[in-house]
Design an enzyme around this catalytic site. Structure first.
Site, PDB file in Angstrom:
ATOM      1  N   ASP A  48      65.930  52.600  67.905  1.00 20.33           N
ATOM      2  CA  ASP A  48      64.531  52.986  67.836  1.00 20.33           C
ATOM      3  C   ASP A  48      63.897  52.087  66.587  1.00 20.33           C
ATOM      4  OD1 ASP A  48      62.355  54.391  68.503  1.00 20.33           O
ATOM      5  OD2 ASP A  48      62.603  56.064  67.215  1.00 20.33           O
ATOM      6  N   GLU A  69      75.765  52.625  70.448  1.00 24.46           N
ATOM      7  CA  GLU A  69      74.738  53.433  70.017  1.00 24.46           C
ATOM      8  C   GLU A  69      74.048  54.094  71.200  1.00 24.46           C
ATOM      9  OE1 GLU A  69      73.370  55.693  68.222  1.00 24.46           O
ATOM     10  OE2 GLU A  69      71.973  54.800  66.656  1.00 24.46           O
ATOM     11  N   ASP A  70      73.366  55.173  71.126  1.00 17.78           N
ATOM     12  CA  ASP A  70      72.358  55.439  72.401  1.00 17.78           C
ATOM     13  C   ASP A  70      71.128  54.916  72.445  1.00 17.78           C
ATOM     14  OD1 ASP A  70      71.469  56.796  69.961  1.00 17.78           O
ATOM     15  OD2 ASP A  70      71.357  58.864  70.756  1.00 17.78           O
ATOM     16  N   PHE A 121      59.106  59.553  74.634  1.00 17.83           N
ATOM     17  CA  PHE A 121      60.416  60.343  73.991  1.00 17.83           C
ATOM     18  C   PHE A 121      61.399  60.147  75.152  1.00 17.83           C
ATOM     19  CE2 PHE A 121      63.119  63.368  71.959  1.00 17.83           C
ATOM     20  CZ  PHE A 121      63.250  62.767  70.873  1.00 17.83           C
ATOM     21  N   ARG A 161      70.784  67.036  76.326  1.00 16.93           N
ATOM     22  CA  ARG A 161      71.868  65.966  76.300  1.00 16.93           C
ATOM     23  C   ARG A 161      72.755  65.828  77.582  1.00 16.93           C
ATOM     24  NH1 ARG A 161      72.446  64.081  71.016  1.00 16.93           N
ATOM     25  NH2 ARG A 161      71.993  65.890  69.374  1.00 16.93           N
TER      26      ARG A 161
HETATM   27  P1  IMP Z   1      66.469  54.912  64.293  1.00 17.06           P
HETATM   28  O1  IMP Z   1      67.063  55.050  62.994  1.00 17.06           O
HETATM   29  O2  IMP Z   1      65.039  55.374  64.236  1.00 17.06           O
HETATM   30  O3  IMP Z   1      66.656  53.581  64.962  1.00 17.06           O
HETATM   31  O4  IMP Z   1      67.042  56.202  65.011  1.00 17.06           O
HETATM   32  C1  IMP Z   1      67.813  56.121  66.083  1.00 17.06           C
HETATM   33  C2  IMP Z   1      68.213  57.687  66.502  1.00 17.06           C
HETATM   34  O5  IMP Z   1      67.115  58.226  66.789  1.00 17.06           O
HETATM   35  C3  IMP Z   1      68.839  57.623  67.666  1.00 17.06           C
HETATM   36  O6  IMP Z   1      70.274  57.443  67.619  1.00 17.06           O
HETATM   37  C4  IMP Z   1      68.458  58.901  68.506  1.00 17.06           C
HETATM   38  O7  IMP Z   1      69.359  59.758  67.961  1.00 17.06           O
HETATM   39  C5  IMP Z   1      67.162  59.133  67.692  1.00 17.06           C
HETATM   40  N1  IMP Z   1      66.035  58.800  68.953  1.00 17.06           N
HETATM   41  C6  IMP Z   1      65.075  57.843  68.703  1.00 17.06           C
HETATM   42  N2  IMP Z   1      64.417  57.756  69.704  1.00 17.06           N
HETATM   43  C7  IMP Z   1      64.655  58.781  70.640  1.00 17.06           C
HETATM   44  C8  IMP Z   1      64.578  59.191  71.884  1.00 17.06           C
HETATM   45  O8  IMP Z   1      63.369  58.636  72.435  1.00 17.06           O
HETATM   46  N3  IMP Z   1      65.060  60.214  72.367  1.00 17.06           N
HETATM   47  C9  IMP Z   1      66.096  60.994  71.779  1.00 17.06           C
HETATM   48  N4  IMP Z   1      66.453  60.685  70.477  1.00 17.06           N
HETATM   49  C10 IMP Z   1      66.069  59.240  69.896  1.00 17.06           C
HETATM   50 MG    MG Z   2      71.943  58.666  67.667  1.00 11.18          MG
END
Ligand code: IMP
Ligand code: MG
Length: 180
Positions: free
Chosen positions: A101, A97-98, A152, A165
């Site tokens: 969050d 995963e990237d 962010f 990206r």
């Molecule tokens: P989560 O469900 O909130 O953990 O969402 C994670 C997803 O939100 C990641 O896979 C990203 O695609 C996006 N995301 C969360 N924080 C950031 C950020 O700081 N920059 C860009 N994308 C983010």
């Molecule tokens: Mg993602």
């Protein structure tokens, strides 16, 4: 693109060094296990491409799309936008995963995949932003590349409105860019 970046958080060199370190760990972890390495699109693509080449064991590649409903974050609701091609029953699954969050999207994906009786599911995330975690989520990444502050971030696969990206590093986006 560059002028929208307030600060380079992680340089190309820092990213590659950490990915090589994680590669050694994951190579040892998955020796003889023939894992299915699942990437969560789209943000993971650049990390995936670099990471998979440092996991030096036979493996299969697969991809999923998961989007969380940001408006109803606390419910942990998310939606799939793609179907995996591999059957994971009895297999070792490694999710790449990237960024972890709130945790909502990976929690949803994990709960979905665990029902298919894999031998194991583990998570390796390039970035972890623990300050934003949904307090209801107990799922934790097994391996983290870097912990990041509550800002962010974009680049190296991560986007803001589908832009940035292709930046080769990870940078903090200037707040005025998303305030516009
Ligand atoms: P989560 O469900 O909130 O953990 O969402 C994670 C997803 O939100 C990641 O896979 C990203 O695609 C996006 N995301 C969360 N924080 C950031 C950020 O700081 N920059 C860009 N994308 C983010
Ligand atoms: Mg993602």
């Amino acid at each position: 693109m560059e002028r929208d970046i307030a600060e380079v958080l992680l340089s190309q060199e820092q990213l590659q060094t950490r990915i090589r370190e994680l590669g050694e760990i994951l190579t040892a972890e998955y020796a003889g296990k023939n894992p299915i390495v699942v990437g969560v699109l789209k943000g993971v693509v650049i990390f995936y491409a670099d990471m998979i080449r440092q996991i030096k064991v036979p493996c299969q590649m697969d991809f999923m799309r998961v989007s969380s409903y940001q408006g109803t974050q606390s419910t942990g609701k998310a939606v799939f936008g793609g179907k995996m091609s591999e059957n994971i029953e009895g297999r070792h699954v490694l999710i790449l995963e990237d960024i972890f969050d709130t945790g909502n999207s990976l929690n949803f994906l994990y709960n979905h995949l665990i029902q298919k009786n894999p031998a194991s599911i583990k998570i390796c995330t390039l970035l972890d932003k623990p300050s934003r975690r949904n307090p209801e989520i107990t799922l934790k990444p097994d391996w983290v590349g870097f912990e990041v502050p509550n800002a962010f971030v974009v680049g190296y696969g991560l986007d803001y409105n589908e832009a940035y990206r292709n930046l080769p590093y990870i940078g903090i986006l200037k707040p005025e860019v998303y305030a516009e």
